[in-house]
Scaffold this motif. Structure first.
Motif, short mmCIF file in Angstrom:
data_model
loop_
_atom_site.label_atom_id
_atom_site.label_comp_id
_atom_site.label_asym_id
_atom_site.label_seq_id
_atom_site.Cartn_x
_atom_site.Cartn_y
_atom_site.Cartn_z
N PHE A 200 -49.97 -6.74 52.77
CA PHE A 200 -51.38 -7.09 52.98
C PHE A 200 -51.66 -8.50 52.55
CE2 PHE A 200 -53.76 -3.75 54.68
CZ PHE A 200 -53.14 -2.56 54.34
N GLU A 201 -51.03 -8.87 51.42
CA GLU A 201 -51.27 -10.21 50.90
C GLU A 201 -50.77 -11.26 51.88
OE1 GLU A 201 -51.00 -11.93 46.45
OE2 GLU A 201 -49.08 -11.63 47.46
N THR A 202 -49.57 -11.04 52.42
CA THR A 202 -49.03 -12.00 53.40
C THR A 202 -49.92 -12.05 54.63
OG1 THR A 202 -46.86 -11.29 52.68
CG2 THR A 202 -46.95 -12.70 54.61
N LEU A 203 -50.41 -10.90 55.03
CA LEU A 203 -51.30 -10.85 56.19
C LEU A 203 -52.57 -11.65 55.91
CD1 LEU A 203 -50.73 -9.31 58.77
CD2 LEU A 203 -52.37 -7.60 58.05
N PHE A 204 -53.07 -11.48 54.69
CA PHE A 204 -54.27 -12.22 54.32
C PHE A 204 -54.01 -13.72 54.36
CE2 PHE A 204 -58.24 -13.15 52.48
CZ PHE A 204 -58.04 -14.09 51.49
N PHE A 205 -52.85 -14.14 53.80
CA PHE A 205 -52.50 -15.55 53.84
C PHE A 205 -52.43 -16.04 55.28
CE2 PHE A 205 -52.34 -15.59 49.61
CZ PHE A 205 -51.16 -15.35 48.93
N GLY A 206 -51.78 -15.22 56.13
CA GLY A 206 -51.62 -15.63 57.53
C GLY A 206 -52.97 -15.77 58.20
N LEU A 207 -53.86 -14.82 57.93
CA LEU A 207 -55.19 -14.90 58.55
C LEU A 207 -55.96 -16.11 58.05
CD1 LEU A 207 -56.43 -11.21 58.64
CD2 LEU A 207 -55.81 -12.68 60.55
N SER A 208 -55.80 -16.42 56.75
CA SER A 208 -56.57 -17.56 56.26
C SER A 208 -56.02 -18.86 56.83
CB SER A 208 -56.60 -17.59 54.74
OG SER A 208 -55.34 -17.85 54.23
N VAL A 209 -54.69 -18.98 56.91
CA VAL A 209 -54.12 -20.18 57.55
C VAL A 209 -54.54 -20.24 59.00
CG1 VAL A 209 -51.97 -21.23 58.33
CG2 VAL A 209 -52.14 -20.37 56.02
N GLY A 210 -54.48 -19.07 59.65
CA GLY A 210 -54.86 -19.02 61.07
C GLY A 210 -56.32 -19.35 61.29
N SER A 211 -57.18 -18.89 60.40
CA SER A 211 -58.61 -19.14 60.61
C SER A 211 -58.91 -20.62 60.46
CB SER A 211 -59.46 -18.32 59.66
OG SER A 211 -59.21 -18.70 58.34
N VAL A 212 -58.17 -21.30 59.58
CA VAL A 212 -58.33 -22.75 59.48
C VAL A 212 -57.91 -23.40 60.79
CG1 VAL A 212 -57.48 -24.82 58.37
CG2 VAL A 212 -58.06 -22.84 57.00
N LEU A 213 -56.78 -22.93 61.33
CA LEU A 213 -56.33 -23.47 62.62
C LEU A 213 -57.37 -23.25 63.70
CD1 LEU A 213 -52.56 -22.47 62.73
CD2 LEU A 213 -53.49 -24.73 62.49
N VAL A 214 -57.96 -22.05 63.70
CA VAL A 214 -58.96 -21.76 64.72
C VAL A 214 -60.15 -22.70 64.58
CG1 VAL A 214 -60.68 -20.06 65.44
CG2 VAL A 214 -58.35 -19.35 65.01
N LEU A 215 -60.60 -22.91 63.33
CA LEU A 215 -61.73 -23.79 63.10
C LEU A 215 -61.47 -25.20 63.61
CD1 LEU A 215 -63.37 -23.43 59.59
CD2 LEU A 215 -64.48 -23.46 61.79
N VAL A 216 -60.26 -25.71 63.29
CA VAL A 216 -60.03 -27.09 63.71
C VAL A 216 -59.78 -27.19 65.20
CG1 VAL A 216 -59.06 -27.62 61.45
CG2 VAL A 216 -57.52 -27.19 63.35
N ALA A 217 -59.31 -26.10 65.81
CA ALA A 217 -58.96 -26.18 67.22
C ALA A 217 -60.10 -25.87 68.16
CB ALA A 217 -57.79 -25.24 67.52
N VAL A 218 -61.09 -25.13 67.67
CA VAL A 218 -62.09 -24.64 68.61
C VAL A 218 -62.95 -25.79 69.15
CG1 VAL A 218 -64.03 -24.06 67.11
CG2 VAL A 218 -63.43 -22.55 68.98
N GLY A 219 -63.18 -26.80 68.29
CA GLY A 219 -63.93 -27.96 68.79
C GLY A 219 -63.14 -28.67 69.87
N LEU A 220 -61.84 -28.75 69.64
CA LEU A 220 -60.97 -29.40 70.62
C LEU A 220 -60.92 -28.59 71.91
CD1 LEU A 220 -59.25 -31.94 70.42
CD2 LEU A 220 -57.30 -30.48 70.04
N ALA A 221 -60.96 -27.26 71.76
CA ALA A 221 -60.90 -26.41 72.94
C ALA A 221 -62.05 -26.71 73.88
CB ALA A 221 -60.91 -24.94 72.53
N GLY B 26 -59.32 -24.32 77.76
CA GLY B 26 -60.60 -23.90 78.32
C GLY B 26 -60.97 -22.49 77.97
N ASN B 27 -60.18 -21.84 77.10
CA ASN B 27 -60.46 -20.45 76.80
C ASN B 27 -60.65 -20.27 75.31
OD1 ASN B 27 -60.19 -17.64 76.32
ND2 ASN B 27 -59.32 -17.46 78.38
N LEU B 28 -61.87 -19.93 74.88
CA LEU B 28 -62.14 -19.81 73.46
C LEU B 28 -61.39 -18.64 72.84
CD1 LEU B 28 -65.90 -20.62 73.04
CD2 LEU B 28 -63.93 -22.01 72.51
N TRP B 29 -61.33 -17.52 73.54
CA TRP B 29 -60.61 -16.38 73.00
C TRP B 29 -59.15 -16.73 72.81
CZ3 TRP B 29 -62.92 -12.66 70.71
CH2 TRP B 29 -64.22 -12.29 71.09
#
Lengths: 398, 552, 428
Positions: free
Chosen positions: B258-279, B493-496
């Motif tokens: 669970f902890e690794t999953l949490f780390f992965g999600l937090s790293v991933g959510s940062v990636l999503v935040l920085v990428a969504v503007g670019l998307a 071009g795809n937010l999802w």
């Protein structure tokens, strides 16, 4: 894949093409003049004379010429085939590392730890024997082969997959950036066996000649000049041939060329590989002159700078790219010495202005007088604005 | 004669032998003693200070607690003029004159200027000891939360005296949560008891706890000494301990996933935040914005400036920084679009180069205005710390906030694009510019707004980034390649696609990291991406249709 | 036609600019400053450039040197290692400086070393480094590993009773060498291999969750654990932030850092870091009168009362004063004469003691262990009783323990005492 269309129709026709290319002839003449002047001004003219070319300037000249070769490689695929590679510094660095490995083997027992076979950093990491990929680098001919082969192999594999899947344009550029970034991360690792963050440094000699002697430096400059001239002629030959016309067709309308029956993927692949080899050779000539190779050569910004040299000089005109490389690097050397705080403003402004006002680079200047005026006015205004805003805000807010 | 002399000698010897002991532990019966002992703190070394505070708290008199906590909080000073020790009410940097409190009577004792006062220093070990000693007093405090914290602190450094206190307290403790923790402490002590039945019971009780101290203690029972004998003599107890350790390890491994999953999600959510503007800018407008990283940097610096402006309300500063960063980055984006990008439509490679130039200028601008140094951005109290789910799983609050934040931002963006008029215009222009113009949409204005929206989101991403990474001129450079990767992977071009792509990249990276190390994991992700793109050049969720074909 | 003409014009312009301008009358002694003013290292190195400018300014107010004024020549190698070599060559050959103060990273130093040895220049290097080097043309005013790492580990072993060790570094030569030395040292003191955990992360590593969680796990095995951090540069900020987030206080698992000073802390929220340690030869919070004078001068020069001072600045202070003293002793700025005059000279340091230049081109320094305070300064919790002489070749590495550097009697930087041979990298 048919290679028939590569050969120029005849040698005589090739020479005529070159003579028709005035800009290129001037360029070649300049290179030749440099190749003759440099040894004379460095060795013959006494040091006290204002015409003496110091070792420092000599090294700079050699470095600029290596960059000019890289610019030629980029222009060949971008200006003529429409492939924008934002990772060409990776090929440059790979060639540089190959030469570096040879030079490291040449140090022999004169290293810090005195080991005759293992370079210092391996002794330091407690490695017992040479890794397999270092074997053979004590022979110069082997190093020469690798300098050409490794960038070519990488370009072949990457290009084959990319072009086959029709990855083009922006996607391709971003993929090349990812490739060079991944390579940079890999070479920074100390465990990889390439010297890690320090890279290779402290070279002693090449082919038995002491690298620090002026005579060797002069010879290297002359060899670089010759390589530059040869690359230019080779590129010009390719571009002037029927294949060259096909590249322009691919650049302008790829689908149409494909539907006309040409094997677009194969042509793109071969010109990409050739360009990578050119970049590798440029890197290999760069390293003995600069004295160090380090993973930051893989950095994405280096590749983007190479593209800017081509854009400034004039893409699609080989000599323009080479001149652009020399000009921008000269400006960099000058500004990081004279006005270090303003260098990045100047570089950034250069990027913006060249893409906006000089789409055909400096070479296209003659045709667009109005654009020249616009650029000439805009540049100092942006510069003054940027630096004054920065400096005044800085002194208030810091 | 000899007899008397012998007697006297023995008497003297006895006195000499007993005296040190007597002198070492003088009864702190009166006020004067306490003051004398406090004065010893002035010149003592750190080791001596530890001994002194032990003596001070030895009696268990709660009146000594304020002195101990003052020393812990760097509020115990020596007044140079009379060399007396005082507690200081507040040692804030801004005060030139500090209010003094008498350490024994706790009454006000006037004030003194900062120059006349020298702080009595502490080091890590001393502070640790002080915390344990203060916790002993807090065990009988009125507030249950304070008592719980005290028990936790005592569990960290269990010794005979604190154990006795825990035993006494367990009898009278009303709060169930606190009692549970006390039981754990007593259980750990029971492992030392002579009766194997008691030890078995203790192990049975402790199996349910996943605390590392418990596991270590149980594993300690199974250790072999150098001569081959076990620390725990009884075979049954050993078996029980081995089973308990095994069970604890299994649970810890489970929660580790669970902890690794949490780390992965937090790293991933940062990636999503920085990428969504670019998307948005890349996907919807076909514009490659290499200055995207610098727009994030502007957002991070906005947070810094907000905190500078409101130094006493850091939490509010961060909340206000979100719209502020949106505006700052958004305005920059709009200006960028109007002055430079507008002229480069349809030429994505040129936009790339031009925006790269802008990124260099922005970096240098920030360097000139703020200096090249990193700037400190504080995390407010409600966003820091960890949520202790159980002994094996703890979740850092700020990462949790960032995950939630990126999901909220994503949702808002989706709503804007799907349900607002602006979103409709944006989608229309990106699908077919000419038709949109023919329908009366002001494409120039829509372009500017789209770019502004994408840039504003980048600014908001910068606010989030400021919470856990450097705020410096190079902030953007570290994330630009990653954001491009996410957008290309997810499908332009795809937010999802960006959401799925970002989260999965983060999870894969964190899954690999313990095995391959950080760099190899990153390289693997990049190479996997390159290979992926060869097979699916348009990403996970590609755009379809003729408009998409013609755009690339 | 027009393009050709334009090219000729541009070419001629470039050539005209390339030729050096009229040589002005030289009545100054030139002091070269080779520090990055842009790029990743700008954060650390810009302060050092300003320090040298201040020292040059002060020396000029005292009347200059040998009757001439000092002139600082500042170049920006932009954190680019090949550019360092180029700028070094520029300083030595074009500007003809008498001395250079510069470099920070080992790569930059290694990149300029051949230039200084070929052109016989003089470089004062102010940063703590990994040793394994001693050049005739370089004076190392920063700490060698035996002046920073070993005393720090001693403090942790004896005063803090640490039994388990995490050696956490950035992946490059300085941490690798330091950790090698420390691993050998710890094992020599009886620490078992399973109680030592060594790990490397890349430059600028920002996502420390997993790594800090692993450190927490390693440290919860029941024995007192400490982290010896050779993490460099940007990665420190997210590392300490994550330590704070996961509530790892210095009382549970103390972290002692070798590359974190007052300057790095000024970019951090220091409240969660209180109690963590750093090992240096100088702290701004030192109460010596010389330090107060220096800090006041620095604040007046840089016009900002909140700027911090740090160990590399003190190293430049020592180096600059050593150079001035040597020039005055040799009555010349000629590099050979100055190098000959330098060993044995003593100048005051900023912590109330004296720094002496040894024949191996290292300096004697006191070692301080400090704990981070909430205001970003350090509280000294331990110090060596005297100064420690710098040792370029570590006694704990099998390859180096027989090697000695001595530029006075042996005239060699890499002398093997067993084989009685001088070898290595000195350019001959």
């Amino acid at each position: 894949m048919s290679l028939l269309k590569w050969r120029p129709t005849s040698v005589g026709a090739a020479w005529t093409m070159i003579e028709r290319d005035r800009g290129g002839s001037v360029f070649l003449a300049l290179v030749a003049a440099l190749a003759i002047a440099a040894p004379v001004l460095n060795q013959v003219v006494p040091a006290s004379s204002p015409f003496h070319l110091s070792t420092y300037s000599l090294t700079l000249v050699g470095k600029y010429m290596c960059y000019a070769m890289l610019a030629l490689a980029v222009d060949l695929i971008w200006g003529y085939a429409g492939i924008l590679s934002l990772g060409h510094a990776a090929f440059f660095a790979l060639g540089g590392y190959a030469m570096g490995m040879y030079l490291m083997r040449e140090i022999g027992p004169r290293g810090v730890y005195g080991d005759p076979i293992l370079p210092d950093f391996m002794v330091f990491l407690n490695w017992q024997k040479l890794p397999w990929f270092w074997v053979g680098f004590n022979h110069f001919w082997f190093a020469l082969i690798v300098i050409a082969a490794v960038p070519a192999a990488l370009a072949l594999v990457f290009g084959w997959f990319a072009f086959r899947s029709r990855v083009t344009g922006v996607y391709f550029s971003i993929m090349t950036q990812a490739l060079s970034y991944a390579l940079m991360l890999a070479f920074f690792r100390n465990d990889m066996g390439f010297g890690g963050n320090n890279g290779f440094t402290d070279f002693k000699d090449i082919l038995g000649f002491d690298l620090h002697e002026d005579g060797t430096r002069v010879t290297l400059v002359v060899v670089t000049a010759a390589a530059l001239a040869a690359s230019y002629l080779a590129c010009r030959a390719i571009v002037g041939s029927r294949a060259g016309r096909l590249f322009r067709a691919i650049r302008d309308a790829e689908s149409r060329a494909r539907f006309l029956g040409y094997r677009v993927e194969s042509y793109k692949l071969w010109v990409f590989v050739f360009s990578a080899v050119l970049a590798g050779i440029a890197g290999a000539l760069y390293v003995p002159q600069v004295g160090i190779i380090n993973p930051s050569e893989f950095a994405p910004i280096n590749s983007i700078e190479a593209v800017i040299w081509v854009a400034v000089g004039g893409r699609g005109t080989l000599f323009g790219a080479a001149m652009g490389a020399v000009l921008v690097n000269y400006a960099k050397t000058y500004f990081t010495g004279a006005l270090p705080e303003l260098w990045l403003y100047a570089l950034g402004a250069l990027f913006v202005l060249v893409t906006l006002f000089l789409p055909r680079g400096l070479v296209g200047l003659g045709a667009r007088r109005r654009r020249v005026v616009q650029a000439g006015v805009a540049a100092p205004v942006i510069w003054a604005l940027g630096s004054s805003v920065g400096v005044s805000l800085g002194s208030k807010l810091k | 004669m000899l007899g008397t002399k012998l007697q006297i000698t023995w008497l003297l010897l006895a006195v000499i032998l007993c005296a040190p002991r007597a002198l070492a532990q003088p009864p702190l019966r009166d006020v004067g003693d306490v003051r004398l002992v406090l004065d010893e703190l002035r010149e003592a070394s750190f080791v001596e200070k530890e001994r002194i505070v032990e003596r001070l708290s030895g009696r268990g008199d709660p009146s000594i607690r304020p002195v101990l906590s003052a020393l812990l909080e760097d509020r115990l000073f020596v007044r140079e003029s009379d060399r007396h020790v005082f507690i200081v009410k507040s040692a804030d940097d801004s005060l030139a004159s500090l209010e003094l409190i008498d350490p024994v009577s706790l009454a006000g004792a006037g004030s003194a200027s900062r120059d006349d006062l020298t702080k009595i220093g502490t080091n890590n070990q001393l502070r640790k000891r002080l915390r344990a000693l203060v916790a002993r007093f807090d065990l009988s405090g009125p507030d249950a939360a304070v008592r719980l914290a005290a028990v936790e602190e005592i569990l960290r450094s269990l010794d005979a005296e604190s154990l006795a206190l825990l035993r006494a307290r367990s009898a009278v403790e009303p709060n169930a949560g606190v009692r549970e923790q006390i039981e754990i402490g007593l259980g750990l002590a029971a492992l030392d008891s002579g009766d194997s039945r008691a030890r078995l019971d203790a192990i049975a009780a402790l199996t349910r706890t996943l605390r590392p101290q418990v596991r270590n203690r149980l594993a300690g029972l199974l250790e072999r000494a150098a001569d081959g004998s076990f620390a725990e003599s009884d075979e049954r107890v050993r078996q029980a301990a081995a089973q308990a350790v095994h069970a604890i390890d299994r649970w810890r491994a489970f929660y580790g996933v669970f902890e690794t999953l949490f780390f992965g999600l937090s790293v991933g959510s940062v990636l999503v935040l920085v990428a969504v503007g670019l998307a948005i800018t890349f996907g919807v407008m076909g514009v490659i914005n290499m200055a995207h990283g610098e727009l994030m940097m502007l957002g991070a610096y906005t947070t810094y400036v907000m905190q500078l402006a409101m130094p006493n309300h850091i939490g509010a500063a961060i909340l206000l920084a979100i719209p502020a960063a949106f505006l700052v980055a958004g305005m920059t984006g709009v200006i960028l679009e109007r002055t430079i990008i507008r002229f480069l439509y349809g030429r994505p490679l040129e936009t790339l180069l031009a925006t790269f130039g802008v990124s260099l200028v922005l970096q240098q601008l920030v360097r000139s205005v703020f200096s090249a140094n990193n700037r400190s951005v504080e995390t407010p109290a409600w966003m820091s710390g960890t949520l202790q789910i159980n002994g094996a799983l703890s979740i850092t609050v700020n990462r949790l906030c960032i995950i939630l934040f990126s999901l909220i931002v994503f949702a808002i963006l989706l709503i804007v694009l799907k349900r607002t008029r602006l979103g409709l215009d944006i989608r229309a222009v990106s699908q077919n510019r000419a038709m949109a113009q023919a329908m009366g949409i002001r494409t120039g204005w829509v372009d500017a707004m789209t770019f502004g929206l994408g840039s504003g989101i980048a600014g908001i991403a910068g606010v989030a980034l400021s919470q856990f990474t450097n705020v410096g001129p190079n902030l953007g450079q570290s994330y630009i390649i990653d954001s491009f990767m996410v957008v290309v992977f997810g499908g332009v071009g795809n937010l999802w696609g960006t959401l799925v792509g970002g989260l999965s990249m983060g999870v894969v990276d964190q899954l690999l990291e313990p095995y391959a190390g950080a760099v190899l994991a990153k390289i693997f992700v990049l190479v996997a991406l390159i290979v992926f793109i060869q097979r699916w050049p348009r990403g996970l969720f590609p755009q379809t249709g003729r408009a998409a074909e013609s755009q690339a | 036609m027009s393009s050709t003409l334009r090219f000729l014009t541009i070419g001629l312009l470039a050539a005209a600019l390339a030729w050096p301008g009229a040589v002005l009358a030289q009545d100054t002694i030139k002091v070269g400053v080779l520090h990055s003013l842009s790029g990743t290292m700008a954060i650390s190195e810009t302060t050092l450039k300003d320090t040298i400018l201040m020292l040059v300014d002060q020396q000029n107010k005292k009347g200059g040197l040998l009757g001439k004024k000092l002139e600082a020549v500042v170049v920006d190698p932009a954190s680019n290692w090949p550019l360092f070599a180029e700028k070094a060559r520029q300083l030595l050959e074009k500007d003809k400086v008498a001395v250079v103060f510069g470099c920070w990273t080992s790569v930059s130093r290694k990149s300029v070393l051949p230039v200084f040895e070929k052109d016989n220049g003089l470089l004062f290097y102010p940063v703590q480094y990994e040793g394994e080097e001693s050049s005739k043309n370089v004076i190392y005013t920063g700490a060698a590993p035996n002046q920073q790492a070993i005393p720090a580990v001693d403090y942790l072993m004896k005063d803090v009773a640490v039994k388990r060790w995490v050696l956490e570094g950035t992946d490059y030569v300085y941490p690798r060498t330091t950790n090698k030395i420390l691993e050998a040292y710890l094992k020599a003191k009886g620490v078992k291999a399973e109680d030592i955990s060594i790990n490397y992360t890349p430059f600028g590593y920002a996502d420390w969750q997993a790594r800090v969680a692993a450190i927490k796990k390693f440290g919860s095995a029941g024995k007192k654990t400490a982290v010896v951090s050779t993490i460099n540069g940007d990665a420190n900020v997210p590392f300490y932030k994550e330590l704070g987030n996961q509530r790892i206080s210095a009382e549970d698992i103390p972290v002692v850092a070798f590359s974190v000073g007052e300057e790095e802390l000024s970019g951090l929220d220091t409240k969660p870091l209180v109690g963590h340690l750093a090992a240096w030869n100088y702290f701004m919070s030192d109460k010596a009168p010389a330090n107060k004078v220096f800090i006041d001068q620095w604040h007046a020069y840089i016009k900002k009362p909140k700027r911090t001072t740090n160990d590399p600045m003190e190293a430049h202070y020592i180096g600059f004063n050593l150079w001035v003293k040597a020039v005055e002793k040799a009555r010349s700025t000629d590099v050979e004469k100055v190098i000959a005059a330098l060993p044995g000279l003593e100048v005051p340091n900023l912590t109330g003691g004296v720094a002496k230049l040894l024949p191996n081109h290292h300096v004697t320094k006191p070692v301080y262990i400090g704990e981070v305070r909430a205001d970003g300064q350090f509280d000294v919790v331990w110090k060596t009783s005297g100064t420690v002489p710098g040792d370029a070749w570590s006694d704990y590495l099998p390859g180096s323990k027989d090697i000695e550097a001595d530029w006075v009697t042996l005239k060699c930087g890499n002398y093997n005492t067993k084989t009685k041979m001088c070898s290595g990298q000195s350019y001959k």
